[in-house]
Design a protein around this motif. Structure first.
Motif, PDB file in Angstrom:
ATOM      1  N   ARG A  74       0.824  -1.210   0.000  1.00 25.31           N
ATOM      2  CA  ARG A  74       0.000   0.000   0.000  1.00 25.31           C
ATOM      3  C   ARG A  74       0.862   1.265   0.000  1.00 25.31           C
ATOM      4  O   ARG A  74       0.566   2.231  -0.693  1.00 25.31           O
ATOM      5  N   GLU A  75       1.922   1.250   0.790  1.00 26.11           N
ATOM      6  CA  GLU A  75       2.790   2.426   0.886  1.00 26.11           C
ATOM      7  C   GLU A  75       3.710   2.584  -0.328  1.00 26.11           C
ATOM      8  O   GLU A  75       4.146   3.694  -0.627  1.00 26.11           O
ATOM      9  N   HIS A  76       4.018   1.466  -0.982  1.00 27.13           N
ATOM     10  CA  HIS A  76       4.932   1.478  -2.132  1.00 27.13           C
ATOM     11  C   HIS A  76       4.345   0.612  -3.247  1.00 27.13           C
ATOM     12  O   HIS A  76       4.774  -0.523  -3.462  1.00 27.13           O
ATOM     13  N   PRO A  77       3.356   1.139  -3.973  1.00 24.66           N
ATOM     14  CA  PRO A  77       2.668   0.354  -5.007  1.00 24.66           C
ATOM     15  C   PRO A  77       3.567  -0.338  -6.034  1.00 24.66           C
ATOM     16  O   PRO A  77       3.191  -1.413  -6.526  1.00 24.66           O
ATOM     17  N   PRO A  78       4.745   0.199  -6.391  1.00 22.56           N
ATOM     18  CA  PRO A  78       5.556  -0.520  -7.384  1.00 22.56           C
ATOM     19  C   PRO A  78       5.977  -1.934  -6.950  1.00 22.56           C
ATOM     20  O   PRO A  78       6.297  -2.761  -7.797  1.00 22.56           O
ATOM     21  N   ILE A  79       5.942  -2.232  -5.646  1.00 21.02           N
ATOM     22  CA  ILE A  79       6.361  -3.564  -5.196  1.00 21.02           C
ATOM     23  C   ILE A  79       5.207  -4.567  -5.246  1.00 21.02           C
ATOM     24  O   ILE A  79       5.430  -5.779  -5.116  1.00 21.02           O
ATOM     25  N   ALA A  80       3.992  -4.094  -5.453  1.00 20.08           N
ATOM     26  CA  ALA A  80       2.829  -4.992  -5.496  1.00 20.08           C
ATOM     27  C   ALA A  80       3.047  -6.096  -6.521  1.00 20.08           C
ATOM     28  O   ALA A  80       3.433  -5.842  -7.661  1.00 20.08           O
ATOM     29  N   GLY A  81       2.813  -7.331  -6.101  1.00 21.70           N
ATOM     30  CA  GLY A  81       2.961  -8.487  -6.973  1.00 21.70           C
ATOM     31  C   GLY A  81       4.353  -9.097  -6.982  1.00 21.70           C
ATOM     32  O   GLY A  81       4.536 -10.201  -7.473  1.00 21.70           O
ATOM     33  N   TRP A  82       5.332  -8.421  -6.422  1.00 25.93           N
ATOM     34  CA  TRP A  82       6.698  -8.941  -6.408  1.00 25.93           C
ATOM     35  C   TRP A  82       6.950  -9.873  -5.230  1.00 25.93           C
ATOM     36  O   TRP A  82       7.760 -10.790  -5.323  1.00 25.93           O
ATOM     37  N   VAL A  83       6.276  -9.644  -4.101  1.00 28.70           N
ATOM     38  CA  VAL A  83       6.510 -10.450  -2.899  1.00 28.70           C
ATOM     39  C   VAL A  83       5.332 -11.376  -2.637  1.00 28.70           C
ATOM     40  O   VAL A  83       5.508 -12.563  -2.384  1.00 28.70           O
ATOM     41  N   LEU A  84       4.129 -10.832  -2.699  1.00 25.88           N
ATOM     42  CA  LEU A  84       2.911 -11.624  -2.491  1.00 25.88           C
ATOM     43  C   LEU A  84       2.212 -11.867  -3.815  1.00 25.88           C
ATOM     44  O   LEU A  84       2.185 -10.987  -4.681  1.00 25.88           O
ATOM     45  N   ASP A  85       1.624 -13.070  -3.960  1.00 25.82           N
ATOM     46  CA  ASP A  85       0.860 -13.353  -5.173  1.00 25.82           C
ATOM     47  C   ASP A  85      -0.577 -12.856  -5.016  1.00 25.82           C
ATOM     48  O   ASP A  85      -0.921 -12.220  -4.016  1.00 25.82           O
TER      49      ASP A  85
END
Length: 85
Positions: A35-46
């Protein structure tokens, strides 16, 4: 808040290596990071909120899973797998 430590290339997506993120479990902390860093979405959690196969998460040096409890003073290390040959 838990202290989340990231390694490259994940740290580059979040603008730094250290982040204070609130959450009671590893999943909540990682969702907060997204939520705080949208560019990481999908990289750690599926899409189901599970830690991706190529990522390791440790809470205070012990391997963690999505439901692992996290306290305010805990350190959560997120380490992408290293490949090569």
């Amino acid at each position: 808040m838990a202290q989340v430590m990231l390694r490259a290339p994940l740290s580059e997506l979040c603008g730094g290596r250290h982040h204070a993120i609130a959450g009671a479990t590893v999943r909540e902390v990682l969702r907060g990071l997204e939520r705080e860093h949208p560019p990481i979405a999908g990289w750690v959690l599926d899409e189901q909120g599970r830690i991706r196969e190529h990522v390791n998460v440790f809470v205070n040096g012990t391997h963690g899973e999505e439901g692992t409890p996290v306290a305010d003073a805990d350190r959560v290390h997120v380490l992408p797998a290293i490949t090569g040959g």
